[in-house]
Scaffold this active site. Sequence first.
Site, PDB file in Angstrom:
ATOM      1  N   GLU A   1       0.635  -1.118   0.051  1.00 37.63           N
ATOM      2  CA  GLU A   1       0.001   0.050  -0.085  1.00 37.63           C
ATOM      3  C   GLU A   1       0.974   1.350   0.098  1.00 37.63           C
ATOM      4  O   GLU A   1       0.486   2.357   0.787  1.00 37.63           O
ATOM      5  CB  GLU A   1      -0.882   0.043   1.211  1.00 37.63           C
ATOM      6  CG  GLU A   1      -1.727  -1.309   1.347  1.00 37.63           C
ATOM      7  CD  GLU A   1      -2.816  -1.205   2.349  1.00 37.63           C
ATOM      8  OE1 GLU A   1      -3.743  -1.470   2.309  1.00 37.63           O
ATOM      9  OE2 GLU A   1      -2.261  -0.776   3.704  1.00 37.63           O
TER      10      GLU A   1
ATOM     11  N   CYS B   1     -11.063   1.948   6.756  1.00 35.81           N
ATOM     12  CA  CYS B   1     -10.375   3.289   7.048  1.00 35.81           C
ATOM     13  C   CYS B   1     -10.720   4.220   5.984  1.00 35.81           C
ATOM     14  O   CYS B   1     -11.037   5.241   6.552  1.00 35.81           O
ATOM     15  CB  CYS B   1      -8.835   3.113   7.065  1.00 35.81           C
ATOM     16  SG  CYS B   1      -8.164   2.297   5.524  1.00 35.81           S
TER      17      CYS B   1
END
Length: 642
Positions: A325, A409
Site C-alpha cells: 500500500e 479506514c
Amino acid sequence: MTSSQYSVAIGDVAISDEFWSQWVSRNRDVTIEYQYDQLEASGTLENFRRVIDGSEGGFRGMWFQDSDAYKWLEAASYELAKADDPELRERVNEVIDLIAEAQEEDGYLNTYFQLVEPGRKWTNLHMLHELYCAGHLFEAAVAHYDATGEESLLDVATAFADHIDDVFGDEIDGVPGHEGIELALVKLYRVTDEERYLDLAAYFVDLRGHDDRLAWELDHLDEIAGGAFDSDDWDGSIHDGSRTVFLDDDGEYDGSYAQDHAPIRDQSAVDGHSVRAMYLYSGVTDLVAERGDDDLRDALDRLWTNMTTKQMYLTGGIGPEHEHEGFTEDYDLPNETAYAETCAAIGSIFWNQRMSELTGEAKYADLIERTLYNGFLAGVGLDGKHFFYVNPLASSGDHHRKGWFTCACCPPNAARLLASLGQYLYSTSGDELYVNQYVGSRLETTVGDTDVTLDQSSDLPWSGDVTIEVDADGSVPLNLRIPSWCPDATVTVDGEAVDHDDSGYVRLDREWDGETVELQLAQDVTVMAAHPAVESDAGRVAVERGPLVYAAEAVDNDRPLHQYAVPTDADAAVDHETDLLGGVTTLETDATVPALDDWEGELYRPADETETVETGLELVPYYAWDNRDPGSMQVWHRSDGA
C-alpha cells in the site's frame, strides 16, 4: 515557534457552493448516518459493549477497528460545529458514553487487547495499531471539544494520553508501526496547553529510525503471541499480519515500510506505506510549527520535492503498489495497477495543509486543490454510500466502489474530510487573511483584532469566475491564491484592475467596507505528458482543464478505449451537462482511431498500409468515473502517432 498561518475555525465557515455543497450536504445527510449503521453491522460499537459487559463472543473485525468509530465521531463533531442537530448530538453522546465506559481505570483503551490479549498490551507495536487508534481517539476528542465545549470525550483522551506518557520513555521505548499519534498529540496539546503531550509527540518523532524495538518484535512474535501461531508458517494471522513488508529480500528487518529505516532528519525520499508516511510528515510539520527545527524542516522539503516530482500521480494520488500500500521507486507510476489509496490522498491533503500554514507558499494549496478534486473525490461515489479504497488511473471495467470494507479506514476518513472542508478554504497569519481555495462560502472570523465578513461565490471547477465581497472593521490585507493551472488571471476591486504576476498570492492591502473583488481565472484545456522516465505513460497523453483531470469511459465512446489516439495539440469542445453525473463539464477532444475497412481475414499488415480516421474522444472528470454502467476507463491515452 516559527511564524505560521492558522486555519480558521470550521464553525466560522458556511459553505454554499454550486459544486461542493452537494458533496458536503450528502456527507452530512447520507454518509454519516450510513456509516453509523456500518459501525453497528461490522461490530465496531459492539466491541465496546462487550468490554463494558464482559460478555461472551470475543472481538469482531480488524484489530484496529476502534479507529473507525473515532473517525466517525470526528466527522459528526465537525457537523455539530457548523449547526446544531439534536438527533446527531444524541447519537454522538451515546457513542462517547460507550467509549468512556470501556476505558480502564489507568486510562488504557483498546477493545482488541481488552477482549483478546489483556496481558500483552504494548507488546506488538509494529502491527497491532494501539498508538494509531489512540491518535484517532485524540483527534475525535479535540474535534468534539471544539464543536461543543464539552469535555466528555476530551477527558477520555487525556486520560489515555497520560497513560501512554507514563509507559513510553519510562517502562518501554518504542514507536508505532502505524503513525498518526504524533499529529494527534499536537492537536491535544493545542487545546489543553499540556506541554508533555508535545514532548511525547517529539519523542515518537525523534526515536523513529533510532530504535530497534520493531525489529525485535518481528524476531519474538512467538513469545509475544504466546505460541498462538507457528512463526515458521506465516498464515496471515493478526499477529504476523503483513510481516513480510518489514523484511528485505534477505529476510532482514527493513523499517522503510513504516518510515523507520532512518531518522526523519536523514530521510530524503518518501518510502513505505503511503498513509503512514503522510500521517508522520503531518505530525513532523506540526512539531516544526510549534518548536522550530531546521533539520526537520529541511527533511520535509526534501520529502515533499521527491514525492511531487517523482512519486505522484497526475491526480495527486500516491502509493502505486498493492502489496504494501505504498511507494516503490522514482517514476514507478503504473495506471491500471495503481493503488493510490483514498486514505493516502487524504493524508497528503493533511500534510500539505500543514505545509501551507507553516510556509505561506501557494504550491501547497495548489496540491491540496489538485488532490481534493481528483485523487480524493474519486474515492466517494455520487450516492454517498459507496467508496473506492484503491484509485487506479485505468480500468478494464472490473473495479467498482463498495459500500464498506473489512479494513474500513477510507470511508470514515473521507467523511471527516468532507465534514471539515471549510478549514481548508481560509487561513490567517497575524493580521492578514488568505483565500486558499475557491469554494462558495461565507466567512465570519477575527483576523488579528479585526472582525471580518467575507462572502465568496465561485464557479469552480467549471469556470474560473470568482466574486468576493469583503467587510471589515479595519484594515486587513487579503491574499488571493492564483492557481498554478491558471495561464492568465484578472483581478479587480470594484472594477479597478489590480497588477499581479500570475503566481502565488495576490496581496490586497486596504480597508474593506463591502468592496467587491472579482477574479477571472482562465481555464485552458491542456494536453499533458509525463516525465520520460515514467514507463507506463510513454507515448501517452492526459487531458486537464482547470483543477480537473479528465478520463475516458467506455460508456461514452463507441470504440474500445485503447484504439483512440489524442494529438498533443488537440483542440477540445467544452460542454456543461447539467443532467449528467450531478452536473459536469465534459470535453470532446480531437482523436483518431484505426480505419477498420478491409481488416476482415487479416491479423497483421505492414504499418505503412494502415490508415486512421478522425473522430472525437469523450471525457468526463476523473472523480466521476464508475458512477454509471460498468466499463473500461483510462486517464492516459495513446498520443497520435505513438
